[in-house]
Design a protein around this motif. Structure first.
Motif, PDB file in Angstrom:
ATOM      1  N   LYS A 146       0.807  -1.218   0.000  1.00  0.00           N
ATOM      2  CA  LYS A 146       0.000   0.000   0.000  1.00  0.00           C
ATOM      3  C   LYS A 146       0.842   1.270   0.000  1.00  0.00           C
ATOM      4  O   LYS A 146       0.397   2.306  -0.500  1.00  0.00           O
ATOM      5  N   ALA A 147       2.019   1.233   0.601  1.00  0.00           N
ATOM      6  CA  ALA A 147       2.828   2.448   0.710  1.00  0.00           C
ATOM      7  C   ALA A 147       4.217   2.102   1.228  1.00  0.00           C
ATOM      8  O   ALA A 147       4.455   1.013   1.777  1.00  0.00           O
ATOM      9  N   ILE A 148       5.117   3.063   1.068  1.00  0.00           N
ATOM     10  CA  ILE A 148       6.453   3.000   1.654  1.00  0.00           C
ATOM     11  C   ILE A 148       6.554   4.102   2.699  1.00  0.00           C
ATOM     12  O   ILE A 148       6.165   5.252   2.457  1.00  0.00           O
ATOM     13  N   LEU A 149       7.072   3.747   3.863  1.00  0.00           N
ATOM     14  CA  LEU A 149       7.372   4.711   4.910  1.00  0.00           C
ATOM     15  C   LEU A 149       8.889   4.923   4.884  1.00  0.00           C
ATOM     16  O   LEU A 149       9.651   3.972   5.095  1.00  0.00           O
ATOM     17  N   TRP A 150       9.316   6.151   4.642  1.00  0.00           N
ATOM     18  CA  TRP A 150      10.734   6.440   4.436  1.00  0.00           C
ATOM     19  C   TRP A 150      11.200   7.490   5.428  1.00  0.00           C
ATOM     20  O   TRP A 150      10.561   8.530   5.588  1.00  0.00           O
ATOM     21  N   HIS A 151      12.320   7.224   6.076  1.00  0.00           N
ATOM     22  CA  HIS A 151      12.975   8.248   6.895  1.00  0.00           C
ATOM     23  C   HIS A 151      14.471   8.092   6.735  1.00  0.00           C
ATOM     24  O   HIS A 151      15.050   7.085   7.128  1.00  0.00           O
ATOM     25  N   GLN A 152      15.084   9.111   6.147  1.00  0.00           N
ATOM     26  CA  GLN A 152      16.510   9.046   5.850  1.00  0.00           C
ATOM     27  C   GLN A 152      16.993  10.463   5.553  1.00  0.00           C
ATOM     28  O   GLN A 152      16.212  11.321   5.170  1.00  0.00           O
ATOM     29  N   GLY A 153      18.275  10.688   5.691  1.00  0.00           N
ATOM     30  CA  GLY A 153      18.840  11.983   5.322  1.00  0.00           C
ATOM     31  C   GLY A 153      19.952  12.446   6.232  1.00  0.00           C
ATOM     32  O   GLY A 153      20.767  13.292   5.842  1.00  0.00           O
ATOM     33  N   GLU A 154      20.016  11.911   7.438  1.00  0.00           N
ATOM     34  CA  GLU A 154      21.069  12.334   8.355  1.00  0.00           C
ATOM     35  C   GLU A 154      22.463  12.098   7.752  1.00  0.00           C
ATOM     36  O   GLU A 154      23.361  12.932   7.924  1.00  0.00           O
ATOM     37  N   SER A 155      22.628  10.987   7.030  1.00  0.00           N
ATOM     38  CA  SER A 155      23.932  10.668   6.453  1.00  0.00           C
ATOM     39  C   SER A 155      24.271  11.539   5.249  1.00  0.00           C
ATOM     40  O   SER A 155      25.435  11.574   4.815  1.00  0.00           O
ATOM     41  N   ASP A 156      23.275  12.235   4.712  1.00  0.00           N
ATOM     42  CA  ASP A 156      23.510  13.121   3.572  1.00  0.00           C
ATOM     43  C   ASP A 156      23.531  14.590   3.975  1.00  0.00           C
ATOM     44  O   ASP A 156      23.741  15.464   3.132  1.00  0.00           O
ATOM     45  N   ALA A 157      23.313  14.858   5.254  1.00  0.00           N
ATOM     46  CA  ALA A 157      23.255  16.237   5.735  1.00  0.00           C
ATOM     47  C   ALA A 157      24.660  16.737   6.048  1.00  0.00           C
ATOM     48  O   ALA A 157      25.048  16.944   7.205  1.00  0.00           O
ATOM     49  N   ASN A 158      25.436  16.922   4.988  1.00  0.00           N
ATOM     50  CA  ASN A 158      26.814  17.398   5.138  1.00  0.00           C
ATOM     51  C   ASN A 158      27.240  18.101   3.859  1.00  0.00           C
ATOM     52  O   ASN A 158      26.583  18.002   2.814  1.00  0.00           O
ATOM     53  N   GLU A 159      28.335  18.815   3.928  1.00  0.00           N
ATOM     54  CA  GLU A 159      28.792  19.628   2.802  1.00  0.00           C
ATOM     55  C   GLU A 159      29.062  18.792   1.557  1.00  0.00           C
ATOM     56  O   GLU A 159      28.795  19.223   0.427  1.00  0.00           O
ATOM     57  N   LYS A 160      29.546  17.587   1.738  1.00  0.00           N
ATOM     58  CA  LYS A 160      29.915  16.735   0.604  1.00  0.00           C
ATOM     59  C   LYS A 160      28.695  16.228  -0.162  1.00  0.00           C
ATOM     60  O   LYS A 160      28.716  16.147  -1.401  1.00  0.00           O
ATOM     61  N   SER A 161      27.611  15.908   0.542  1.00  0.00           N
ATOM     62  CA  SER A 161      26.487  15.205  -0.085  1.00  0.00           C
ATOM     63  C   SER A 161      25.261  16.054  -0.370  1.00  0.00           C
ATOM     64  O   SER A 161      24.447  15.691  -1.216  1.00  0.00           O
ATOM     65  N   ILE A 162      25.110  17.169   0.310  1.00  0.00           N
ATOM     66  CA  ILE A 162      23.824  17.856   0.289  1.00  0.00           C
ATOM     67  C   ILE A 162      23.457  18.416  -1.080  1.00  0.00           C
ATOM     68  O   ILE A 162      22.275  18.427  -1.461  1.00  0.00           O
ATOM     69  N   ALA A 163      24.428  18.852  -1.865  1.00  0.00           N
ATOM     70  CA  ALA A 163      24.109  19.462  -3.158  1.00  0.00           C
ATOM     71  C   ALA A 163      23.433  18.470  -4.101  1.00  0.00           C
ATOM     72  O   ALA A 163      22.544  18.841  -4.882  1.00  0.00           O
ATOM     73  N   ALA A 164      23.825  17.210  -4.024  1.00  0.00           N
ATOM     74  CA  ALA A 164      23.268  16.199  -4.923  1.00  0.00           C
ATOM     75  C   ALA A 164      21.986  15.570  -4.386  1.00  0.00           C
ATOM     76  O   ALA A 164      21.277  14.882  -5.126  1.00  0.00           O
ATOM     77  N   TYR A 165      21.684  15.814  -3.126  1.00  0.00           N
ATOM     78  CA  TYR A 165      20.564  15.132  -2.489  1.00  0.00           C
ATOM     79  C   TYR A 165      19.216  15.373  -3.178  1.00  0.00           C
ATOM     80  O   TYR A 165      18.478  14.402  -3.429  1.00  0.00           O
ATOM     81  N   PRO A 166      18.863  16.621  -3.522  1.00  0.00           N
ATOM     82  CA  PRO A 166      17.544  16.827  -4.151  1.00  0.00           C
ATOM     83  C   PRO A 166      17.349  16.024  -5.427  1.00  0.00           C
ATOM     84  O   PRO A 166      16.238  15.543  -5.700  1.00  0.00           O
ATOM     85  N   GLY A 167      18.406  15.855  -6.216  1.00  0.00           N
ATOM     86  CA  GLY A 167      18.282  15.105  -7.455  1.00  0.00           C
ATOM     87  C   GLY A 167      18.165  13.610  -7.260  1.00  0.00           C
ATOM     88  O   GLY A 167      17.653  12.889  -8.137  1.00  0.00           O
ATOM     89  N   LYS A 168      18.624  13.128  -6.110  1.00  0.00           N
ATOM     90  CA  LYS A 168      18.561  11.693  -5.855  1.00  0.00           C
ATOM     91  C   LYS A 168      17.184  11.240  -5.380  1.00  0.00           C
ATOM     92  O   LYS A 168      16.822  10.073  -5.523  1.00  0.00           O
ATOM     93  N   ILE A 169      16.428  12.166  -4.795  1.00  0.00           N
ATOM     94  CA  ILE A 169      15.116  11.782  -4.270  1.00  0.00           C
ATOM     95  C   ILE A 169      14.220  11.189  -5.355  1.00  0.00           C
ATOM     96  O   ILE A 169      13.715  10.071  -5.203  1.00  0.00           O
ATOM     97  N   PRO A 170      13.989  11.902  -6.486  1.00  0.00           N
ATOM     98  CA  PRO A 170      13.121  11.299  -7.509  1.00  0.00           C
ATOM     99  C   PRO A 170      13.692  10.021  -8.102  1.00  0.00           C
ATOM    100  O   PRO A 170      12.935   9.119  -8.476  1.00  0.00           O
ATOM    101  N   GLN A 171      15.012   9.921  -8.180  1.00  0.00           N
ATOM    102  CA  GLN A 171      15.615   8.688  -8.708  1.00  0.00           C
ATOM    103  C   GLN A 171      15.261   7.491  -7.825  1.00  0.00           C
ATOM    104  O   GLN A 171      14.861   6.433  -8.323  1.00  0.00           O
TER     105      GLN A 171
END
Length: 257
Positions: A146-171
């Motif tokens: 029926k659905a997916i429950l998703w909670h993630q992002g702490e590991s991407d909340a940094n200078e190295k990863s954050i710029a690419a994060y928005p583009g990875k969500i739809p992927q």
């Protein structure tokens, strides 16, 4: 009445009866839990979290169906704790037909980054996307996802990863839906908590989630206002896990009729 109309009436009656039986047949509502540690659960499990209900199911590490009790996740034996899954199911269950069941399937692994999910990385002895596929297949054997429950992002909340994060969500969400074979599958994404010592980057993750949700009518964001951490400024405490489980369930009720 001649024979032909009589046969037609009988056929319509039989068809209506079959349809009614199908509508009343008990169903299993399957929900997949995915993400990193705040979905895997780090809260303290208390007696109220271990009370089972025959209408709330999960799986064990071998894929066997069992009655759900916390902790649900089993991938990191030294880190297991209370997650939001049982609270979600308990909140949603009264809204379902009385003979239906809920199955909550855990796939979250603490510390996992978005790129590791997309790349099917082996992380903490779990191939993330392969494991997700395997658990989806188990869920489909027993009911409808029926659905997916998703909670993630702490590991991407940094200078190295954050710029690419928005583009990875739809992927990633597109990949999830492709695996489930449902292009309009509802996905519920939890915000990161507001208590972080790394708040600027955490709020960048939250903005990315909200901005994507505004473009996808089948994505909802679950707010974390007022939730408390367990003392580490990272993980929800037990009360917070139970509360966010309720918020996931109420969001599902609001958006899925």
């Amino acid at each position: 009445m001649n024979a032909t109309p009589l046969k037609l009436v009988l056929f319509i009656c039989v068809l209506a009866t079959l349809q009614a039986c199908q509508q009343q047949r008990p169903q299993t509502w399957v929900f997949i839990m995915a993400g990193q540690s705040n979905m895997a659960g780090r809260g303290i499990v208390e007696p109220q979290d271990t009370v089972t209900n025959p209408r709330i199911l999960t799986i064990d590490s071998l894929g066997n169906v069992i009655k759900a009790k916390e902790p649900l996740h089993f991938y990191e034996p030294s880190r297991v704790g209370l997650d939001c899954g049982l609270s979600f199911a308990k909140t949603l269950l009264p809204q379902l037909p009385e003979n239906d069941t809920i199955m909550i399937i855990p796939t979250a692994v603490g510390g996992s980054a978005m790129s590791q999910w997309l790349g099917d990385s082996l992380y903490r002895n779990v191939k993330l996307l392969s494991n997700f596929k395997e658990k989806v297949a188990i869920g489909r054997q027993h009911g409808e996802i029926k659905a997916i429950l998703w909670h993630q992002g702490e590991s991407d909340a940094n200078e190295k990863s954050i710029a690419a994060y928005p583009g990875k969500i739809p992927q990633l969400l597109s990949t999830f839906r492709s695996i489930v074979q449902n292009d309009s599958l509802p996905i519920f994404m939890g915000e990161l908590g507001s208590y972080s010592n790394n708040n600027d980057y955490w709020q960048m993750v939250n903005r990315a989630i909200h901005e994507y949700a505004a473009t996808d009518q089948n994505v909802s964001v679950i707010g974390t206002q007022g939730l408390i951490h367990k003392g580490d400024s990272v993980h929800f405490n037990s009360e917070g896990q139970r509360e966010i489980g309720k918020r996931f369930a109420n969001a599902y009720r609001r958006t899925v009729k």
